[in-house]
Enzyme design. Structure first.
Site, PDB file in Angstrom:
ATOM      1  N   CYS A 119       6.208  -6.539   6.816  1.00  0.00           N
ATOM      2  CA  CYS A 119       7.268  -5.870   7.573  1.00  0.00           C
ATOM      3  C   CYS A 119       8.086  -6.901   8.319  1.00  0.00           C
ATOM      4  CB  CYS A 119       6.672  -4.861   8.556  1.00  0.00           C
ATOM      5  SG  CYS A 119       7.925  -3.853   9.391  1.00  0.00           S
ATOM      6  N   CYS A 127       3.563   8.584   0.750  1.00  0.00           N
ATOM      7  CA  CYS A 127       4.093   7.648   1.749  1.00  0.00           C
ATOM      8  C   CYS A 127       4.308   6.303   1.071  1.00  0.00           C
ATOM      9  CB  CYS A 127       3.095   7.526   2.901  1.00  0.00           C
ATOM     10  SG  CYS A 127       3.643   6.449   4.239  1.00  0.00           S
ATOM     11  N   CYS A 180       1.278  -1.597  15.582  1.00  0.00           N
ATOM     12  CA  CYS A 180       1.245  -1.375  14.137  1.00  0.00           C
ATOM     13  C   CYS A 180       0.554  -2.532  13.420  1.00  0.00           C
ATOM     14  CB  CYS A 180       2.674  -1.207  13.613  1.00  0.00           C
ATOM     15  SG  CYS A 180       2.764  -0.881  11.845  1.00  0.00           S
ATOM     16  N   GLU A 240       0.822  -1.202   0.000  1.00  0.00           N
ATOM     17  CA  GLU A 240       0.000   0.000   0.000  1.00  0.00           C
ATOM     18  C   GLU A 240       0.862   1.260   0.000  1.00  0.00           C
ATOM     19  OE1 GLU A 240      -4.231  -1.320   1.892  1.00  0.00           O
ATOM     20  OE2 GLU A 240      -2.706  -0.667   3.340  1.00  0.00           O
ATOM     21  N   CYS A 270       6.133  -4.472  15.596  1.00  0.00           N
ATOM     22  CA  CYS A 270       5.765  -3.475  16.594  1.00  0.00           C
ATOM     23  C   CYS A 270       4.317  -3.700  17.014  1.00  0.00           C
ATOM     24  CB  CYS A 270       5.957  -2.068  16.035  1.00  0.00           C
ATOM     25  SG  CYS A 270       7.676  -1.718  15.560  1.00  0.00           S
ATOM     26  N   CYS A 290      -1.325   6.432   9.940  1.00  0.00           N
ATOM     27  CA  CYS A 290      -0.077   5.850  10.436  1.00  0.00           C
ATOM     28  C   CYS A 290      -0.341   4.560  11.201  1.00  0.00           C
ATOM     29  CB  CYS A 290       0.600   6.870  11.346  1.00  0.00           C
ATOM     30  SG  CYS A 290       2.145   6.309  12.060  1.00  0.00           S
TER      31      CYS A 290
END
Length: 384
Positions: A138, A131, A145, A116, A142, A369
């Site tokens: 990933c 962005c 997230c 994305e 985290c 975010c």
């Protein structure tokens, strides 16, 4: 940090490398090649080095994908190039536009994997930030997230990284018009999408060098920000070789808490991370390091933690972005109250650091975010 540690990181990245930039019919992708690689590819079909400058202009300055539209190149050569090469883009599988005009692209790559990309407009200045993702999924996990719940599928290649920005430009028609009028809505790149950029450093660096090339896209390094969770061995190299702006996902001021919510901290604890920030070559009063701090209610948002944050970053040219937590399905955290956000921000500002509270953008389409995620899955085993 030793060169061997950097080598280990780069070797691990190779396990998640992108597929070759070659189509099933044998044609080679030109996007993502360096000037030297493009010159070599053209030499292999008998073309002189000056052709590289022509193609570079059409691909990166004009945004042209069809060789037949490259009017400074003779038609026989256009046909020859089309037989052997392609100028591609990731495919926008879906495009969503938020009520606040944030736009989220789900880009699908040639192997079917997806990532994305988000465009965040700033209508006050008639510009905005793209962005960009650096990985499918990933490599980190985290706790706050959404992307981290997906796991790492693979790294994105150079063409796939720079292609996100080019495809976003396509969407907004932001290439030079026949009359030479070029809007500048997409004025900034932030490597803050899916993935940890410094765990895919080689591809990210190659892509940003293409973006910064003055005869192509021509975006200044001052308009590029790379966000890292703290891959300390690669931070020095990034500063020395790219010199882009640095953003650090800090989110906690005590190792025991950061170990929990940003597990990378177990490898590179806060003291090592802050030391790397102090060394970062591009940091100055004019180009401050941004510390990103997601505010989690009752977890990391106390006034004592605000004071410790100020102590940690004292002497660093810095600002602190306070980010209200953006909930996602299944998340275990709550956003801090507005009152606590304001108290935290005031302590940081009173110490002399800019401390804006970043208002969520695109939350209604899961584009804010920490909310990015796709359904891509890894399909091949990873070596131990």
């Amino acid at each position: 940090m030793t060169p061997s540690e950097r080598d280990r990181i780069l070797a691990k990245a190779a396990l998640f490398s992108p597929p070759p930039a070659v189509l099933a019919d044998g044609r080679r992708e030109l996007v993502g090649l360096s000037r030297e690689e493009m010159t070599q590819a053209l030499a292999e079909i008998g073309e002189k080095p000056f052709r590289t400058k022509q193609l570079w202009h059409w691909i990166y300055h004009q945004g042209v994908t069809d060789f037949a539209r490259m009017s400074s190149i003779a038609k026989p050569l256009q046909a020859k190039l089309a037989e052997r090469f392609v100028v591609g883009r990731p495919v926008a599988a879906t495009v969503q536009t938020s009520s606040d005009e944030t736009r989220k692209f789900l880009f699908r790559f040639r192997d079917g994997q997806e990532a994305e990309t988000v465009y965040i407009p700033d209508r006050r200045e008639d510009r905005g930030a793209v962005c960009i993702s650096s990985q499918v999924g990933c490599t980190l996990s985290c706790r706050f997230c959404h992307t981290g719940t997906q796991g790492l599928v693979r790294n994105l290649g150079t063409a796939e990284i720079v292609g996100q920005f080019m495809a976003a430009r396509d969407s907004y028609g932001e290439w030079p018009s026949p009359r030479g009028e070029t809007p500048r809505l997409l004025s900034t790149i932030v490597l803050m999408g899916m993935g940890e950029p410094l765990y895919n450093y080689d591809n990210v660096a190659r892509a940003m060098r293409i973006v910064m090339d003055g005869e192509g896209i021509g975006l200044s390094r001052r308009r590029i920000t790379l966000s890292t969770s703290g891959v300390v061995p690669m931070m020095d190299r990034c500063g020395e070789e790219l010199g882009v702006n640095l953003a650090v996902s800090l989110h906690a001021v005590r190792d025991e808490l950061r170990d929990e919510i940003v597990p990378l901290n177990r490898k590179y604890p806060i003291a090592e991370l802050i030391a790397a920030c102090r060394r970062y070559p591009a940091a100055s009063n004019a180009r401050r390091i941004t510390f990103e701090y997601v505010m989690l209610r009752g977890v990391n948002d106390s006034e004592a933690e605000a004071r410790e944050l100020v102590r940690l970053i004292a002497g660093i040219p810095a600002k602190v972005n306070l980010i209200p937590f953006n909930p996602w399905p299944g998340s275990a955290y709550l956003p801090s109250t507005r009152e606590q956000l304001d108290r935290f921000a005031q302590i940081v500002m009173d110490a002399g650091f800019a401390s804006p509270i970043r208002m969520p953008r695109g939350r209604d389409i899961l584009a804010a975010c920490g909310q990015l995620r796709t359904e891509s899955r890894r399909t091949r085993p990873v070596a131990a």
